[in-house]
Write an enzyme that holds these catalytic residues in place. Sequence first.
Site, PDB file in Angstrom:
ATOM      1  N   ASP A   7     -67.831 -20.601  -2.330  1.00 53.78           N
ATOM      2  CA  ASP A   7     -67.077 -21.211  -1.234  1.00 53.78           C
ATOM      3  C   ASP A   7     -66.531 -22.556  -1.700  1.00 53.78           C
ATOM      4  O   ASP A   7     -67.039 -23.160  -2.644  1.00 53.78           O
ATOM      5  CB  ASP A   7     -68.017 -21.392  -0.037  1.00 53.78           C
ATOM      6  CG  ASP A   7     -67.336 -22.017   1.166  1.00 53.78           C
ATOM      7  OD1 ASP A   7     -66.145 -21.755   1.400  1.00 53.78           O
ATOM      8  OD2 ASP A   7     -68.013 -22.782   1.877  1.00 53.78           O
ATOM      9  N   ASP A   9     -65.293 -25.517   0.734  1.00 54.95           N
ATOM     10  CA  ASP A   9     -65.659 -26.672   1.563  1.00 54.95           C
ATOM     11  C   ASP A   9     -67.175 -26.795   1.723  1.00 54.95           C
ATOM     12  O   ASP A   9     -67.840 -25.848   2.121  1.00 54.95           O
ATOM     13  CB  ASP A   9     -64.985 -26.563   2.927  1.00 54.95           C
ATOM     14  CG  ASP A   9     -63.478 -26.417   2.802  1.00 54.95           C
ATOM     15  OD1 ASP A   9     -62.913 -27.042   1.885  1.00 54.95           O
ATOM     16  OD2 ASP A   9     -62.876 -25.671   3.588  1.00 54.95           O
ATOM     17  N   ASP A 133     -72.045 -22.339   2.388  1.00 57.11           N
ATOM     18  CA  ASP A 133     -72.839 -23.214   3.250  1.00 57.11           C
ATOM     19  C   ASP A 133     -72.922 -22.707   4.687  1.00 57.11           C
ATOM     20  O   ASP A 133     -73.558 -23.335   5.516  1.00 57.11           O
ATOM     21  CB  ASP A 133     -72.264 -24.640   3.242  1.00 57.11           C
ATOM     22  CG  ASP A 133     -70.871 -24.710   3.830  1.00 57.11           C
ATOM     23  OD1 ASP A 133     -69.990 -23.944   3.369  1.00 57.11           O
ATOM     24  OD2 ASP A 133     -70.645 -25.517   4.743  1.00 57.11           O
TER      25      ASP A 133
END
Length: 176
Positions: A7, A9, A133
């Site tokens: 990922d 961000d 996250d």
Amino acid sequence: MVRIAVDMDEVIADFTAKLLSIYNKKYGTSYTEKDLVGKNLRDVHPEHAEYIRKVIQQSDYFADLPLMKGAREALEKLSEKHEIFITTAAMDFPTSFNAKYAWLRENFPFISDRNYVFCGDKSIISADYLIDDHLRHLKKFKGQGILFTAYHNINDSYEMRMDSWEEIYNYFESNY
């Protein structure tokens, strides 16, 4: 060769550091990520949710995000032995494509732009691992998920959680 989806961000790009900087400047506050443990800024100040949404939806918001500590070095080493794909839920921020693309090219030149995946639902990703996250992406992922610790997910439980890029690198180096 292991295929690792990563990922963007809050995993390789510090989305929150920039948001806090902008927010603190506008409202004269001094929030840090430690003040947001287990929540998002919009949860702390729901009265400013619209302002926060407007900030992060600006087309250039993602252009100059700081790197997460150790991300570039770990991914460069991992890319020597494994396939690395950057998988970002860009549909959450539809105007972000150009800025995210340019940011990735600048900060991760060793990863081919053919390995960038801009999507909405990460369950379509075909990889052995997904480092993310957000639990919502990991729950639908068919491979092994790794929850990357971030301020907002500190209270979430997940079978495989890692707190740093050093830990991630060591995991793959030891197991593959």
